[in-house]
Design an enzyme around this catalytic site. Structure first.
Site, PDB file in Angstrom:
ATOM      1  N   CYS A 235       0.792  -1.225   0.000  1.00 24.64           N
ATOM      2  CA  CYS A 235       0.000   0.000   0.000  1.00 24.64           C
ATOM      3  C   CYS A 235       0.823   1.273   0.000  1.00 24.64           C
ATOM      4  O   CYS A 235       1.959   1.310   0.457  1.00 24.64           O
ATOM      5  CB  CYS A 235      -0.898   0.052   1.230  1.00 24.64           C
ATOM      6  SG  CYS A 235      -2.136  -1.215   1.276  1.00 24.64           S
TER       7      CYS A 235
ATOM      8  N   GLY B  84       1.297  -0.228  -4.886  1.00 20.80           N
ATOM      9  CA  GLY B  84       0.083  -1.034  -4.999  1.00 20.80           C
ATOM     10  C   GLY B  84      -0.614  -0.770  -6.302  1.00 20.80           C
ATOM     11  O   GLY B  84      -0.960   0.380  -6.594  1.00 20.80           O
TER      12      GLY B  84
ATOM     13  N   TYR C 245      14.244  -2.328  -2.124  1.00 20.91           N
ATOM     14  CA  TYR C 245      13.320  -2.640  -3.221  1.00 20.91           C
ATOM     15  C   TYR C 245      12.111  -1.726  -3.317  1.00 20.91           C
ATOM     16  O   TYR C 245      11.757  -1.279  -4.395  1.00 20.91           O
ATOM     17  CB  TYR C 245      12.854  -4.096  -3.067  1.00 20.91           C
ATOM     18  CG  TYR C 245      11.923  -4.563  -4.163  1.00 20.91           C
ATOM     19  CD1 TYR C 245      12.419  -5.046  -5.363  1.00 20.91           C
ATOM     20  CD2 TYR C 245      10.533  -4.530  -4.000  1.00 20.91           C
ATOM     21  CE1 TYR C 245      11.580  -5.484  -6.377  1.00 20.91           C
ATOM     22  CE2 TYR C 245       9.683  -4.956  -5.001  1.00 20.91           C
ATOM     23  CZ  TYR C 245      10.212  -5.438  -6.182  1.00 20.91           C
ATOM     24  OH  TYR C 245       9.375  -5.849  -7.177  1.00 20.91           O
TER      25      TYR C 245
ATOM     26  N   ASN D 262      -1.063   1.345   5.543  1.00 24.13           N
ATOM     27  CA  ASN D 262       0.027   0.622   4.899  1.00 24.13           C
ATOM     28  C   ASN D 262       0.739  -0.196   5.959  1.00 24.13           C
ATOM     29  O   ASN D 262       1.191   0.342   6.955  1.00 24.13           O
ATOM     30  CB  ASN D 262       1.009   1.611   4.246  1.00 24.13           C
ATOM     31  CG  ASN D 262       2.307   0.954   3.801  1.00 24.13           C
ATOM     32  OD1 ASN D 262       3.367   1.520   3.912  1.00 24.13           O
ATOM     33  ND2 ASN D 262       2.221  -0.258   3.278  1.00 24.13           N
ATOM     34  N   GLY D 263       0.834  -1.497   5.728  1.00 24.35           N
ATOM     35  CA  GLY D 263       1.506  -2.365   6.681  1.00 24.35           C
ATOM     36  C   GLY D 263       0.718  -3.641   6.903  1.00 24.35           C
ATOM     37  O   GLY D 263      -0.091  -4.057   6.067  1.00 24.35           O
TER      38      GLY D 263
ATOM     39  N   SER E  60      14.397  -2.497 -10.761  1.00 31.67           N
ATOM     40  CA  SER E  60      14.886  -2.307  -9.395  1.00 31.67           C
ATOM     41  C   SER E  60      16.374  -2.567  -9.252  1.00 31.67           C
ATOM     42  O   SER E  60      16.994  -2.114  -8.291  1.00 31.67           O
ATOM     43  CB  SER E  60      14.098  -3.196  -8.430  1.00 31.67           C
ATOM     44  OG  SER E  60      14.145  -4.551  -8.868  1.00 31.67           O
TER      45      SER E  60
END
Length: 495
Positions: free
Chosen positions: A28, A54, A269, A129-130, A310
């Site tokens: 998120c 997300g 990342y 978020n989490g 990445s």
């Protein structure tokens, strides 16, 4: 943490060529703004910048002084919040938004955030978020007490806890609720009179404070401030709650002060390279990891190739340190979606070339160093190595700019169970043989900490949350005692 059916006896020829199947996923991004006439439009722009956090769904809730307005959609921000009609329906001077990636289960509208409820004292919207490591336990207790849950997200637990608090003020009810939470969370909430932000006691998930035209903003990353021309003010501290209202901004701690342990994977990342997280440039940290990797594990090669996107900063650092040329040997097509119909095996095996293709002129006849940020199941690495050899690479040396991932995550990262992690079940030589490289090396955990500007990892009090590499989980994992991983994932889906 979904259950998977694949086994480690699979050979490279049996691997389904789908590069989306072996990457880490963050769940998120959150955004909020208070008191601005273009609140909804600014929130939509902020979510655009946080799209990498997300990609399955997005939502915005606004407040116009009397009514809350909600628009929640499946799909990308740009596909749902770019038209004027949608933004005009989100009236008001304040808004919060959310981008979502679900770890398990079906992505359905009822799980899309921000979640909103009419509570005693007014409306309440929240975006998260989490992942709560006691979310299932709290949810089970709430349901036993008569709560009716409408979603499968652990965020809904927060709504119920706020609703059941007997405190008089909304902020006191909010604080009482989050003091019951365990795990990782960065929250933004909107009430009739306030925008609220909170970060978990260890600061595992990021949250920043910004300012635009004299109005305060909360966001997961600084890149969301940059896109709207806002000024970065500071990071929200671990265990801090901020309350933004017409009176200004108020800040206080809702737990006793302790040493922060932000998630190391934000730097490896998840965060966008142009973001600054906890005072560190993500881009520079990733280049530093590449430099440390080059010092630890040089290769006798001709050229350094990043695995996009990445792996790019680390590959730059690696090439500069080794004095090797840096080339774009893999070209990524950014316009390929995840819904491409692949009706037959032969067509599925061509799917890898739709998203990633080899730049043969940079590869043929050369000894190459492939640099990627992480290795999870290993299936993507198999495909990339095979692609390089088919493009004429003489040798393929694989370098990973993080340590081996040996433990699953429970704080909002989509990782498989431990037995599905390649590094948890194979030694280095077995991993090299599995992916088909001529050599394989990972950055050490000490190298990661040096790239972060630390002398090394303090085993007595680690500076970062690094459990995926060390097994050192910084919070209780309460839910694991009451559920299997599969049931935990389904009933307490991460956000």
């Amino acid at each position: 943490m979904s259950a998977l059916s694949e086994t480690w006896q699979v050979t490279p020829k049996q691997v389904n060529l789908d590069l989306d199947g072996d990457t880490l996923r963050e769940e998120c991004g959150v955004f909020g703004i208070y008191g601005h006439p273009d609140a909804a439009a600014i929130t939509a722009l902020g979510l655009h910048a946080l799209q990498h956090r997300g990609q399955e769904a997005a939502g915005i809730v606004s407040y116009d002084g009397s009514v809350f307005h909600s628009e929640r959609k499946l799909g990308l921000v740009g596909d749902n919040f770019s038209d004027r009609a949608t933004i005009e329906r989100l009236e008001g001077l304040s808004a919060i938004g959310h981008t979502r990636y679900s770890t398990t289960g079906e992505t359905v509208l009822r799980n899309v955030q921000p979640l909103f409820a009419e509570l005693d004292g007014g409306g309440f919207a929240v975006a998260h978020n989490g992942n709560l490591t006691n979310g299932l336990t709290l949810r089970r207790n709430l349901i036993r007490d008569g709560a009716i849950c409408q979603s499968t997200t652990d965020t809904e637990v927060i709504v119920h806890l706020v609703a059941r608090s007997r405190k008089d003020r909304v902020i006191d009810r909010f604080v009482e609720a989050i003091q019951k939470l365990e795990g990782a969370y960065a929250l933004v909430a909107l009430t009739n009179k306030k925008l609220i932000g909170a970060r978990d006691p260890l600061g595992i998930r990021p949250l920043v404070l910004g300012e635009l035209d004299g109005r305060y903003i909360l966001a997961s990353e600084t890149c969301a401030l940059d896109i709207i021309g806002a000024r970065f003010v500071r990071d929200i501290e671990n265990g801090e709650c901020v309350v933004i209202s017409d009176e200004g901004i108020e800040s206080f701690r809702f737990v006793p002060e302790q040493t922060a342990r932000p998630d190391i994977f934000e730097y490896i990342y998840f965060a966008r390279p142009d973001s600054v997280v906890n005072g560190r440039s993500v881009y520079e940290v990733r280049k530093g990891m590449g430099r440390e990797l080059a010092l630890e594990s040089p290769a006798n090669a001709d050229v350094v190739i990043p695995v996009p996107d990445s792996g790019v900063p680390a590959a730059l650092g690696y090439a500069q340190t080794c004095g090797l040329p840096y080339e774009l040997g893999i070209i990524r097509n950014h316009y390929v979606g995840r819904t491409f119909i692949q009706p037959t095996q032969s067509v599925r095996e061509l799917g890898v070339r739709m998203k990633h293709s080899a730049n043969r002129s940079a590869i043929a006849g050369k000894r190459i160093v492939l640099v990627d940020d992480s290795l999870v199941r290993g299936t993507t690495s198999v495909k990339i190595v095979r692609m390089m050899r088919e493009a004429g690479a003489k040798e393929v040396h694989f370098r990973i700019s993080s340590p081996p991932i040996t433990h699953p995550d429970f704080y909002g990262i989509d990782t498989p169970e431990k037995e599905k992690l390649l590094a948890a079940t194979h030694d280095l030589e077995q991993m090299r043989q599995y992916i088909g490289a001529d050599s394989l090396a990972f950055l050490s955990i000490e190298g990661v900490y040096r790239a972060m500007g630390e002398k090394g990892r303090n085993p007595a009090q680690p500076q970062f949350t690094d459990h995926c590499f060390t097994g050192d989980y910084p919070t209780p994992l309460t839910d694991l005692a009451v559920a299997t991983p599969r049931r935990l994932a389904v009933l307490a889906e991460a956000d």
